[in-house]
Design a protein around this motif. Structure first.
Motif, PDB file in Angstrom:
ATOM      1  N   LYS A  29       2.282   2.686  -3.453  1.00  9.92           N
ATOM      2  CA  LYS A  29       1.340   3.247  -4.426  1.00  9.92           C
ATOM      3  C   LYS A  29       1.527   4.764  -4.480  1.00  9.92           C
ATOM      4  N   GLU A  85       0.832  -1.197   0.000  1.00 10.93           N
ATOM      5  CA  GLU A  85       0.000   0.000   0.000  1.00 10.93           C
ATOM      6  C   GLU A  85       0.876   1.261   0.000  1.00 10.93           C
ATOM      7  N   ASN A  87      -5.364   4.347   0.092  1.00  2.71           N
ATOM      8  CA  ASN A  87      -6.563   4.403   0.913  1.00  2.71           C
ATOM      9  C   ASN A  87      -6.113   4.685   2.348  1.00  2.71           C
ATOM     10  N   LYS A 105      -2.031   9.544  -4.366  1.00  3.52           N
ATOM     11  CA  LYS A 105      -3.454   9.739  -4.664  1.00  3.52           C
ATOM     12  C   LYS A 105      -4.239   8.429  -4.625  1.00  3.52           C
ATOM     13  N   GLU A 106      -3.562   7.306  -4.765  1.00  2.53           N
ATOM     14  CA  GLU A 106      -4.242   6.005  -4.779  1.00  2.53           C
ATOM     15  C   GLU A 106      -4.269   5.315  -3.418  1.00  2.53           C
TER      16      GLU A 106
END
Length: 60
Positions: free
Chosen positions: A26, A23, A32, A29-30
Motif C-alpha cells: 500500500k 499491507e 496502518n 500514507k495508507e
C-alpha cells in the motif's frame, strides 16, 4: 507436539505473511502502522516457533 497442530500453525503463519505483504504494498500514507507492527511480530514469532520445532524434530 502433534503434527496437526504444527500444520495449522504453518497455515496461519503463511496467512499472516500474506497479509503483511498486502499491507506493505500500500502507499505509505495508507499503511496502518500498528497493524503492520502487530502482524510482523506475530509472523516473526510463529516462524521462529515453527523453525525451532522443526530443528528439534531433526535432532531426535
Amino acid at each position: 507436539m502433534s503434527e496437526e497442530f504444527l500444520f495449522i500453525l504453518v497455515i496461519v503463519s503463511m496467512a499472516i505473511w500474506v497479509t503483511v505483504s498486502k499491507e506493505a504494498v500500500k502507499p505509505s500514507k495508507e499503511i496502518n502502522r500498528w497493524k503492520m507492527i502487530t502482524l510482523l511480530s506475530a509472523g516473526f514469532l510463529s516462524t521462529l516457533f515453527i523453525t525451532i520445532t522443526l530443528f528439534q524434530s531433526l535432532m531426535l
